[in-house]
Write a protein that holds these residues in place. Structure first.
Motif, PDB file in Angstrom:
ATOM      1  N   ASN A 123       0.823  -1.211   0.000  1.00  0.00           N
ATOM      2  CA  ASN A 123       0.000   0.000   0.000  1.00  0.00           C
ATOM      3  C   ASN A 123       0.856   1.259   0.000  1.00  0.00           C
ATOM      4  O   ASN A 123       0.530   2.258  -0.652  1.00  0.00           O
ATOM      5  CB  ASN A 123      -0.962  -0.007   1.185  1.00  0.00           C
ATOM      6  CG  ASN A 123      -0.272  -0.296   2.497  1.00  0.00           C
ATOM      7  OD1 ASN A 123       0.929  -0.573   2.537  1.00  0.00           O
ATOM      8  ND2 ASN A 123      -1.008  -0.235   3.598  1.00  0.00           N
ATOM      9  N   THR A 143      -6.128   6.142   4.178  1.00  0.00           N
ATOM     10  CA  THR A 143      -6.491   4.747   4.437  1.00  0.00           C
ATOM     11  C   THR A 143      -7.606   4.611   5.465  1.00  0.00           C
ATOM     12  O   THR A 143      -8.152   3.533   5.638  1.00  0.00           O
ATOM     13  CB  THR A 143      -5.266   3.959   4.939  1.00  0.00           C
ATOM     14  OG1 THR A 143      -4.734   4.611   6.100  1.00  0.00           O
ATOM     15  CG2 THR A 143      -4.194   3.893   3.887  1.00  0.00           C
ATOM     16  N   HIS A 183      -9.920   2.083  -1.060  1.00  0.00           N
ATOM     17  CA  HIS A 183      -9.643   1.557   0.276  1.00  0.00           C
ATOM     18  C   HIS A 183      -9.443   0.045   0.231  1.00  0.00           C
ATOM     19  O   HIS A 183      -8.552  -0.502   0.904  1.00  0.00           O
ATOM     20  CB  HIS A 183     -10.798   1.891   1.230  1.00  0.00           C
ATOM     21  CG  HIS A 183     -10.844   3.342   1.609  1.00  0.00           C
ATOM     22  ND1 HIS A 183     -12.010   3.999   1.901  1.00  0.00           N
ATOM     23  CD2 HIS A 183      -9.862   4.258   1.732  1.00  0.00           C
ATOM     24  CE1 HIS A 183     -11.751   5.265   2.192  1.00  0.00           C
ATOM     25  NE2 HIS A 183     -10.462   5.444   2.091  1.00  0.00           N
ATOM     26  N   LEU A 218      -5.947  -0.693  -1.270  1.00  0.00           N
ATOM     27  CA  LEU A 218      -4.871  -0.445  -0.307  1.00  0.00           C
ATOM     28  C   LEU A 218      -4.817  -1.553   0.744  1.00  0.00           C
ATOM     29  O   LEU A 218      -3.733  -1.962   1.178  1.00  0.00           O
ATOM     30  CB  LEU A 218      -5.071   0.913   0.365  1.00  0.00           C
ATOM     31  CG  LEU A 218      -4.840   2.141  -0.526  1.00  0.00           C
ATOM     32  CD1 LEU A 218      -5.298   3.408   0.184  1.00  0.00           C
ATOM     33  CD2 LEU A 218      -3.372   2.256  -0.910  1.00  0.00           C
TER      34      LEU A 218
END
Length: 474
Positions: free
Chosen positions: A83, A118, A432, A435
C-alpha cells in the motif's frame, strides 16, 4: 567482489592467513579455506574447500556454527510495503510541487496524507500508523501530535503556497465543475463557523467548502473554506482568481441560478453551463427538439436557441417523461394537485433547460451537465476523509490547514480510483479495498538488507491488471 570484502581478504593475507577464498551465495559473501590433495583415482590434484563462516561488513567473519553478535540496528523490522508503494507512485507527480510550496512542512503533509487516506486517523495516532508503513521516500517527519497541530495551522495560514498546488492542478483542466458543501463545527473559537442554510436543516455552526473538480482528469483542482453564511457566485469568481485555468468551462448547479449571478458570470468572461429551475420563465421560449441522442441507453430529444447573448439548450428525457407523468397523475388522484397544476407541470415533464455561454452541439453541453456528479462524488469522499479532528479545531487557520490536508487525501484517493476505473474494476474494487489488499505485501529490513515478502496470488493478479510496477518480478 565488493571493495570491503577485498580489503578484508587482503588484511587476512597480511596477517599470514593462506588459502582463503570468498564465495558469493545469494549475493552474500562466505569464507572458505581451499586446498588441494592428490586423488589416486584420477591421478590429479583435487580441490577441497572447507567452510569457515559468513563474512559481514559490521562483524567481519562470523565462524561456522556461531550466530555472531548482531548490532542493535540489525534487528528485523517488518512494515507494510504494497500500500505504501502504491501511494508513493500515485503521489509522485505532486511531490515536487509540495516541496516547493511547503519546504518546511512537506514531509509532515505527506505523512498526514498517507495515514489518513487509508481511514480515520486523528493526530494522536498518526505516528503509530506511519510506523506501520514502509518509508519508501526515506523521509524523517516529526509525527508528534503537537508538531502536526502546528503544521496544520502554518499550512492553513499560507494561502500563497496552497495556490501553487491549485495552479499546478488546474493548468491541466479544461472543464471544471464547482459546488458548495459544508461541515459542522462544535468549536466555540472558530469564527469561520457560522449558522447558515443546509439541506439537512440542522441548526449548527457550519463551515462552507467550495470545491473545483476537473471532469477531464477526474481530479480535484482547488478547495476553499468559507463562512457558513456565504453561498453566492461571488465566491466562485474569487476562487477562480486563485487558480490557473484559462479557457476552462464552468459547470454549475441550479443553486447558482439568479439574474445577478448570471450577469456576474457574463461580466467575468467565463464560459459556463447553468441548468435552470423548473419554474424558470425561460421554459416558455419556443425551442424545437430537432436533435436526438442516447445517454446511457436513454433516448434524449434536444434542441437549442440563441437568446440575448446566451444559448438555451432544451432536453427531453423520454424515460423521465413517463416517470414524471405517472407521479403527477398519482398526485392528482390523491388530491395533492388540481387539474390546472397538472396541465402546467405536464408541459415541462422530463425536460431540462440549460443556459450556456457556449455555442456547441446539444450532446456536448448535456455531457458537461451530467458531469456535475463528479464534484458530488468528490464531496462525499472528502467528508469521509476529514472526520479526524474536524470538530474541535481551535481557530480558522487550523481549519484551513485541515481542509487542505483533506484535499491532498482526496487527490490521492482519486488518483487511485482513476487507475481502477481505467481497467473497469470499480464494481469489485475501491481505493480503500485496493490499499487493504496491497498491505499484505511486506518489506523486511535487517540492518542494511531489505527484502520484499512473497506476493499473494490474488494480489499479484490485481497488480498485473492494474499495471502496477511496484513488486519485483510481477
Amino acid at each position: 567482489m565488493e571493495d570491503w570484502v577485498r580489503a578484508w581478504l587482503e588484511e587476512q593475507r597480511r596477517k599470514g592467513e593462506k588459502c582463503l577464498e570468498i564465495k558469493y551465495i545469494q549475493n552474500k559473501p562466505y569464507v572458505y579455506r581451499s586446498t588441494s590433495v592428490y586423488d589416486k583415482t584420477t591421478k590429479s590434484p583435487k580441490k577441497v574447500s572447507t567452510y569457515l563462516g559468513r563474512l559481514t561488513k559490521e562483524a567481519g567473519l562470523i565462524p561456522k556454527g556461531s550466530r555472531g553478535s548482531r548490532p542493535l540496528h540489525s534487528f528485523r523490522t517488518v512494515r507494510e510495503y504494497g500500500n505504501a508503494a502504491l501511494m508513493t507512485e500515485e503521489f509522485t507527480d505532486l511531490l515536487p510541487v509540495l516541496q516547493d510550496a511547503f519546504p518546511d512542512y512537506w514531509q509532515e503533509l505527506v505523512v498526514l496524507t498517507f495515514t489518513r487516506v487509508t481511514g480515520y486517523t486523528p493526530l494522536s495516532r498518526v505516528a503509530d500508523v506511519w510506523d506501520k508503513l514502509d518509508n519508501i521516500l526515506d523521509i524523517k517527519p516529526d509525527c508528534d501530535p503537537r508538531t502536526l497541530s502546528r503544521v496544520l495551522t502554518a499550512v492553513g495560514g499560507d494561502r500563497t503556497a496552497q495556490q501553487m498546488v491549485f495552479q499546478h492542478l488546474s493548468s491541466r483542466a479544461q472543464h471544471l465543475v464547482y459546488d458548495l458543501s459544508f461541515v459542522f463545527s462544535c468549536s466555540d473559537t472558530v469564527n469561520l463557523a457560522e449558522f447558515g442554510y443546509n439541506a439537512d436543516d440542522i441548526w449548527l455552526p457550519q463551515v462552507n467548502i467550495a470545491l473545483f473538480s476537473a471532469t477531464d482528469t477526474g481530479l480535484p483542482v482547488m478547495i476553499r473554506g468559507l463562512p457558513g453564511s456565504v453561498r453566492d457566485v461571488a465566491t466562485l469568481v474569487r476562487s477562480l482568481a486563485e487558480i490557473d485555468a484559462p479557457g476552462a468551462t464552468l459547470v454549475l448547479d441550479r443553486g447558482f441560478v439568479s439574474e445577478a449571478n448570471e450577469n456576474l458570470l457574463r461580466e467575468s468572461g467565463l464560459q459556463f453551463v447553468l441548468p435552470q429551475r423548473r419554474n424558470s420563465t425561460r421554459y416558455e421560449t419556443r425551442i424545437h427538439l430537432t436533435d436526438h441522442f442516447f445517454y446511457h441507453k436513454r433516448l434524449i430529444h434536444a434542441g437549442k436557441r440563441e437568446v440575448d447573448g446566451v444559448t438555451l439548450y432544451l432536453y427531453e428525457d423520454v424515460d423521465l417523461v413517463a416517470e414524471e407523468e405517472k407521479t403527477l397523475y398519482r398526485l392528482l388522484e390523491e388530491g395533492a394537485i388540481d387539474r390546472e397544476t397538472l396541465n402546467k407541470r405536464l408541459k415541462r415533464a422530463g425536460r431540462i433547460l440549460i443556459v450556456s455561454s457556449l455555442a456547441a452541439e446539444p450532446r456536448e453541453v448535456y455531457d458537461l451537465y451530467k458531469s456535475r456528479s463528479l464534484v458530488e462524488e468528490h464531496f462525499a469522499v472528502f467528508k469521509s476523509l476529514i472526520q479526524a479532528d474536524k470538530l474541535y479545531l481551535r481557530d480558522a487557520t487550523a481549519v484551513f490547514g485541515h481542509i487542505f490536508v483533506g484535499f491532498l487525501c482526496l487527490y490521492l484517493y482519486c488518483r487511485i480510483l482513476n487507475r481502477i476505473k481505467k481497467v473497469g474494476m470499480t464494481a469489485h474494487l475501491s481505493p480503500h479495498g485496493l490499499l487493504l489488499k496491497l498491505s499484505k505485501v511486506y518489506a523486511v529490513r535487517s540492518g542494511e538488507e531489505r527484502a520484499i515478502t512473497e506476493v499473494p496470488k490474488q494480489v499479484r493478479k490485481i497488480a498485473e491488471r492494474l499495471e502496477l510496477n511496484i513488486f519485483p518480478n510481477v
